[in-house]
Design a protein around this motif. Structure first.
Motif, PDB file in Angstrom:
ATOM      1  N   SER A 129       0.842  -1.197   0.000  1.00  0.00           N
ATOM      2  CA  SER A 129       0.000   0.000   0.000  1.00  0.00           C
ATOM      3  C   SER A 129       0.879   1.250   0.000  1.00  0.00           C
ATOM      4  N   ASP A 130       2.030   1.158   0.657  1.00  0.00           N
ATOM      5  CA  ASP A 130       2.891   2.328   0.775  1.00  0.00           C
ATOM      6  C   ASP A 130       4.364   1.883   0.699  1.00  0.00           C
ATOM      7  N   PRO A 131       4.896   1.720  -0.546  1.00  0.00           N
ATOM      8  CA  PRO A 131       6.274   1.224  -0.698  1.00  0.00           C
ATOM      9  C   PRO A 131       7.301   2.063   0.066  1.00  0.00           C
ATOM     10  N   ARG A 132       7.096   3.401   0.128  1.00  0.00           N
ATOM     11  CA  ARG A 132       8.069   4.240   0.836  1.00  0.00           C
ATOM     12  C   ARG A 132       8.158   3.848   2.317  1.00  0.00           C
ATOM     13  N   ARG A 133       6.981   3.610   2.901  1.00  0.00           N
ATOM     14  CA  ARG A 133       6.994   3.217   4.323  1.00  0.00           C
ATOM     15  C   ARG A 133       7.652   1.863   4.514  1.00  0.00           C
ATOM     16  N   VAL A 134       7.424   0.957   3.568  1.00  0.00           N
ATOM     17  CA  VAL A 134       8.065  -0.364   3.672  1.00  0.00           C
ATOM     18  C   VAL A 134       9.585  -0.203   3.558  1.00  0.00           C
ATOM     19  N   PHE A 135      10.042   0.603   2.588  1.00  0.00           N
ATOM     20  CA  PHE A 135      11.494   0.768   2.413  1.00  0.00           C
ATOM     21  C   PHE A 135      12.110   1.393   3.672  1.00  0.00           C
ATOM     22  N   ALA A 136      11.408   2.343   4.277  1.00  0.00           N
ATOM     23  CA  ALA A 136      11.929   2.979   5.501  1.00  0.00           C
ATOM     24  C   ALA A 136      11.993   1.961   6.642  1.00  0.00           C
ATOM     25  N   GLU A 137      10.982   1.096   6.701  1.00  0.00           N
ATOM     26  CA  GLU A 137      10.987   0.043   7.724  1.00  0.00           C
ATOM     27  C   GLU A 137      12.122  -0.952   7.484  1.00  0.00           C
ATOM     28  N   VAL A 138      12.364  -1.281   6.210  1.00  0.00           N
ATOM     29  CA  VAL A 138      13.462  -2.204   5.883  1.00  0.00           C
ATOM     30  C   VAL A 138      14.786  -1.586   6.334  1.00  0.00           C
ATOM     31  N   ALA A 139      14.970  -0.302   6.042  1.00  0.00           N
ATOM     32  CA  ALA A 139      16.216   0.379   6.453  1.00  0.00           C
ATOM     33  C   ALA A 139      16.369   0.328   7.975  1.00  0.00           C
ATOM     34  N   ARG A 140      15.280   0.471   8.680  1.00  0.00           N
ATOM     35  CA  ARG A 140      15.335   0.466  10.154  1.00  0.00           C
ATOM     36  C   ARG A 140      15.745  -0.904  10.698  1.00  0.00           C
ATOM     37  N   VAL A 141      15.187  -1.988  10.137  1.00  0.00           N
ATOM     38  CA  VAL A 141      15.465  -3.316  10.712  1.00  0.00           C
ATOM     39  C   VAL A 141      16.745  -3.951  10.157  1.00  0.00           C
ATOM     40  N   LEU A 142      17.311  -3.338   9.089  1.00  0.00           N
ATOM     41  CA  LEU A 142      18.568  -3.856   8.534  1.00  0.00           C
ATOM     42  C   LEU A 142      19.758  -3.299   9.295  1.00  0.00           C
ATOM     43  N   LYS A 143      20.792  -4.138   9.440  1.00  0.00           N
ATOM     44  CA  LYS A 143      22.044  -3.623  10.021  1.00  0.00           C
ATOM     45  C   LYS A 143      22.754  -2.775   8.966  1.00  0.00           C
ATOM     46  N   PRO A 144      23.515  -1.757   9.389  1.00  0.00           N
ATOM     47  CA  PRO A 144      24.279  -0.976   8.404  1.00  0.00           C
ATOM     48  C   PRO A 144      25.152  -1.916   7.561  1.00  0.00           C
ATOM     49  N   GLY A 145      25.177  -1.706   6.250  1.00  0.00           N
ATOM     50  CA  GLY A 145      25.937  -2.582   5.358  1.00  0.00           C
ATOM     51  C   GLY A 145      25.120  -3.784   4.887  1.00  0.00           C
ATOM     52  N   GLY A 146      23.952  -4.012   5.508  1.00  0.00           N
ATOM     53  CA  GLY A 146      23.088  -5.129   5.097  1.00  0.00           C
ATOM     54  C   GLY A 146      22.418  -4.821   3.765  1.00  0.00           C
ATOM     55  N   ARG A 147      22.047  -5.869   3.050  1.00  0.00           N
ATOM     56  CA  ARG A 147      21.463  -5.673   1.713  1.00  0.00           C
ATOM     57  C   ARG A 147      19.973  -5.966   1.674  1.00  0.00           C
ATOM     58  N   PHE A 148      19.290  -5.121   0.895  1.00  0.00           N
ATOM     59  CA  PHE A 148      17.870  -5.294   0.619  1.00  0.00           C
ATOM     60  C   PHE A 148      17.773  -5.716  -0.848  1.00  0.00           C
ATOM     61  N   GLY A 149      17.203  -6.881  -1.108  1.00  0.00           N
ATOM     62  CA  GLY A 149      17.092  -7.382  -2.479  1.00  0.00           C
ATOM     63  C   GLY A 149      15.641  -7.597  -2.858  1.00  0.00           C
ATOM     64  N   VAL A 150      15.261  -7.002  -3.986  1.00  0.00           N
ATOM     65  CA  VAL A 150      13.870  -7.073  -4.450  1.00  0.00           C
ATOM     66  C   VAL A 150      13.821  -7.745  -5.815  1.00  0.00           C
ATOM     67  N   LEU A 151      12.862  -8.640  -5.985  1.00  0.00           N
ATOM     68  CA  LEU A 151      12.567  -9.221  -7.302  1.00  0.00           C
ATOM     69  C   LEU A 151      11.179  -8.722  -7.695  1.00  0.00           C
ATOM     70  N   GLU A 152      11.071  -8.198  -8.891  1.00  0.00           N
ATOM     71  CA  GLU A 152       9.767  -7.700  -9.348  1.00  0.00           C
ATOM     72  C   GLU A 152       9.623  -7.904 -10.853  1.00  0.00           C
ATOM     73  N   VAL A 153       8.421  -7.777 -11.346  1.00  0.00           N
ATOM     74  CA  VAL A 153       8.208  -7.797 -12.786  1.00  0.00           C
ATOM     75  C   VAL A 153       8.760  -6.501 -13.378  1.00  0.00           C
ATOM     76  N   ALA A 154       8.950  -6.464 -14.688  1.00  0.00           N
ATOM     77  CA  ALA A 154       9.439  -5.260 -15.365  1.00  0.00           C
ATOM     78  C   ALA A 154       8.916  -5.264 -16.794  1.00  0.00           C
TER      79      ALA A 154
END
Ligand SMILES: C[S@@+](CC[C@H](N)C(=O)[O-])C[C@H]1O[C@@H](n2cnc3c(N)ncnc32)[C@H](O)[C@@H]1O
Length: 235
Positions: A129-154
């Motif tokens: 519903s709100d990708p920006r909020r999800v990305f901000a939450e991911v940044a919060r729960v990730l350790k610095p240097g940790g990676r966020f990987g997304v697979l999506e259609v294109a």
């Protein structure tokens, strides 16, 4: 990023309920339809995504919008301790395996700051519903240097492939999905939901705004899918 707004493409606050009820309904046939409509290529793309976020020191991962658990199983096979999170109880109920599963939304992750070494998400961003909020939450729960990987259609760049893909995705996929799942509405939503996806520029801007380095984008499946990898900046 299009916010939708009609019956098949709702905007917030209706979108979350709509998406939840749709995935609850199609859960039993979800994996079969995926395999058939991607000719089995989705397994290869997931493996590539997991390659990009795992490695030395990656012990604990979160998969957001884990659905029936394909990415959870792939991470687990590599020896990573992984938690799957999804808003649909129907999808979570299908997922087997011993890995912890949590019913929650990506927009409000029930974890402390800097909990995970990696976070993944497969084919879920356009449903948020709100990708920006999800990305901000991911940044919060990730350790610095940790990676966020997304697979999506294109959307493929090559004009010929794009036309073929457009016909396949908008005409053939709804028929195959509708027949196998008996839910024609859900598989009409699927090709239309690409309008919710951020453009490549928006992906970069959103992720950087939320605390990541500029992401790397890899096209797979002749451009029919994309893998986006972003590393968490130190706070
Ligand atoms: C297309 S399925 C992908 C499932 C799985 N990741 C895969 O790769 O097959 C999208 C999943 O995201 C979940 N989802 C959608 N919006 C969500 C949100 N805001 N928070 C958590 N899960 C969400 C849906 O319930 C659904 O299970």
């Amino acid at each position: 990023m299009n916010q939708g707004g009609d019956a098949l493409l709702p905007s917030e606050p209706a979108k979350q309920k709509y998406v939840q009820s749709m995935f609850d309904r199609i859960a039993p046939s979800y994996e079969l339809v995926n395999r058939v409509m991607t000719f089995g290529l989705d397994a290869r793309w997931r493996s590539r995504l997991v390659d990009a976020v795992t490695g030395a020191g990656v012990d604990r991962a979160l998969d957001i919008g884990c659905g029936t658990g394909d990415l959870v199983r792939e991470l687990s096979r590599r020896g990573v301790g992984v938690t799957g999170l999804d808003l649909s109880m129907g999808m979570l109920a299908i997922a087997g395996g011993a890995e912890p599963r949590v019913q929650a939304v990506g927009e409000a992750l029930p974890f402390s700051d800097s909990t995970f070494d990696a976070v993944t998400s497969g084919f879920a961003v356009r449903n948020f519903s709100d990708p920006r909020r999800v990305f901000a939450e991911v940044a919060r729960v990730l350790k610095p240097g940790g990676r966020f990987g997304v697979l999506e259609v294109a959307t493929p760049r090559n004009p010929l492939i794009r036309v073929g893909h457009q016909i396949y995705f908008s005409k053939v996929v709804p028929v195959i999905g509708g027949l196998l799942s008996k839910d024609h509405t859900a598989y009409r939503y699927l090709p239309m939901s690409v309008v919710y996806l951020p453009s490549p520029q928006e992906w970069g801007r959103l992720l950087v705004d939320c605390g990541f380095f500029p992401p790397t984008r890899i096209r797979v499946g002749m451009g029919a899918a994309q893998i986006v990898i972003a590393e968490r900046r130190a706070a």
